[in-house]
Write a protein that holds these residues in place. Structure first.
Motif, PDB file in Angstrom:
ATOM      1  N   ILE A   1       0.829  -1.207   0.000  1.00 15.42           N
ATOM      2  CA  ILE A   1       0.000   0.000   0.000  1.00 15.42           C
ATOM      3  C   ILE A   1       0.864   1.258   0.000  1.00 15.42           C
ATOM      4  N   ARG A   2       2.006   1.208   0.692  1.00  9.21           N
ATOM      5  CA  ARG A   2       2.886   2.376   0.751  1.00  9.21           C
ATOM      6  C   ARG A   2       3.456   2.730  -0.616  1.00  9.21           C
TER       7      ARG A   2
ATOM      8  N   ARG B   1      -3.430   6.286  -1.840  1.00  9.83           N
ATOM      9  CA  ARG B   1      -2.928   5.987  -0.495  1.00  9.83           C
ATOM     10  C   ARG B   1      -3.473   6.949   0.555  1.00  9.83           C
ATOM     11  N   ILE B   2      -3.626   8.207   0.189  1.00 13.29           N
ATOM     12  CA  ILE B   2      -4.016   9.232   1.156  1.00 13.29           C
ATOM     13  C   ILE B   2      -5.509   9.506   1.145  1.00 13.29           C
ATOM     14  N   TYR B   3      -6.109   9.499  -0.050  1.00 13.70           N
ATOM     15  CA  TYR B   3      -7.467  10.017  -0.168  1.00 13.70           C
ATOM     16  C   TYR B   3      -8.549   8.963  -0.354  1.00 13.70           C
ATOM     17  N   GLU B   4      -8.192   7.703  -0.488  1.00 21.57           N
ATOM     18  CA  GLU B   4      -9.184   6.638  -0.547  1.00 21.57           C
ATOM     19  C   GLU B   4      -9.082   5.797   0.718  1.00 21.57           C
TER      20      GLU B   4
ATOM     21  N   LEU C   1      -8.605  -0.807  -0.147  1.00 18.76           N
ATOM     22  CA  LEU C   1      -7.329  -1.127  -0.783  1.00 18.76           C
ATOM     23  C   LEU C   1      -6.651  -2.343  -0.180  1.00 18.76           C
ATOM     24  N   ASN C   2      -6.750  -2.498   1.121  1.00 18.73           N
ATOM     25  CA  ASN C   2      -5.929  -3.473   1.855  1.00 18.73           C
ATOM     26  C   ASN C   2      -6.489  -4.886   1.741  1.00 18.73           C
ATOM     27  N   GLY C   3      -5.749  -5.743   1.021  1.00 19.90           N
ATOM     28  CA  GLY C   3      -6.167  -7.133   0.842  1.00 19.90           C
ATOM     29  C   GLY C   3      -5.480  -8.109   1.771  1.00 19.90           C
TER      30      GLY C   3
END
Length: 254
Positions: free
Chosen positions: A170-171, A178-181, A186-188
């Protein structure tokens, strides 16, 4: 004015500066509002969050701040779902985000029964704008949990644009995502497939015989995704679109 805006956007790293400038100019009602919108874009906010909508499969999809922006590559998943669906089909859009996938499916058929689910209340509020217009139902909750029990063994098309980014990756995502969603979109998990595993685990309980589950994944994750589908009573098929850099796995309930 437009050339100045294009130059500002380009200097900020916007690849499609000219197109973005046209959209911002057409959306702004005053010069002051335009300046504010341009400044927000330069600061890194996704264009879609500034405009309040995203174009997806020819539709204008409402996208609120913080909600996952539907990606162009996901149009491939929707096209595959349309090819498998029929008028009157029961369609469930899991991890629906803005409800873009379900809204497009509904727009392509005279009649479908549409249900959309997301765990994020902000995404659900956004999906209501898109899915309700199509006569669909929207639920807030964890995957299948909020769906009516009457849908078991009744779903023809199950689409799940579930998060599949490995936690450690993710980074590496662009700041816009990364910042706005929301991280939940995102994180699976460790290998990126935690949510897809959970979707596949119960899919056969909800699909009709011959019904289909479609998920987006990465090319690297295909072998494990195929194994997950097979283990859960789904006959897997892989489809790719090189131009969109899109990979999906389609599982059919046997």
């Amino acid at each position: 004015m437009s050339e100045l805006i294009v130059n500002k956007l380009r200097a900020a790293g916007c690849v499609f500066a000219e197109d973005e400038a046209k959209l911002l100019i057409s959306a702004a009602r005053t010069a002051a509002e335009l300046e504010e919108m341009v400044n927000r874009r330069i600061a890194g906010l996704p264009l879609e969050h500034i405009l309040g909508w995203a174009e997806f499969c020819g539709l204008r999809i409402a996208v609120d701040a913080g909600v996952f922006v539907p990606r162009q590559r996901t149009e491939f998943l929707v096209r595959q779902a349309i090819a498998l669906a029929r008028s009157g089909a029961v369609v469930v859009d899991l991890c629906s985000g803005s409800g873009a996938l379900g809204a497009v499916l509904a727009a392509n058929f005279e009649r479908i029964e549409l249900h959309a689910v997301d765990i994020d209340p902000d995404a659900v509020r956004c999906a209501l704008k898109n899915v309700s217009m199509a006569g669909g139902h929207v639920y807030v909750g964890d995957l299948y949990e909020p769906l009516p029990a009457t849908l078991r063994n009744s779903v023809d098309i199950l689409v799940a644009n579930a998060p599949y980014v490995p936690t450690e990756s993710i980074r590496l995502l662009p700041p816009e995502a990364r910042i706005y969603e929301g991280p939940v979109a995102l994180n699976g998990g460790k290998d990126g497939l935690d949510i897809i595993r959970r979707v596949a685990d119960e899919a056969a309980l909800w699909l009709v015989p011959g019904g289909h589950l479609l998920v987006e994944t990465s090319e690297r994750q295909v072998p494990l995704t195929v194994e997950i589908f097979s283990r859960n009573g789904l006959t897997p098929r892989v489809a790719t679109d090189q131009e969109l850099e899109a990979t999906i796995v389609i599982g059919t309930r046997t």
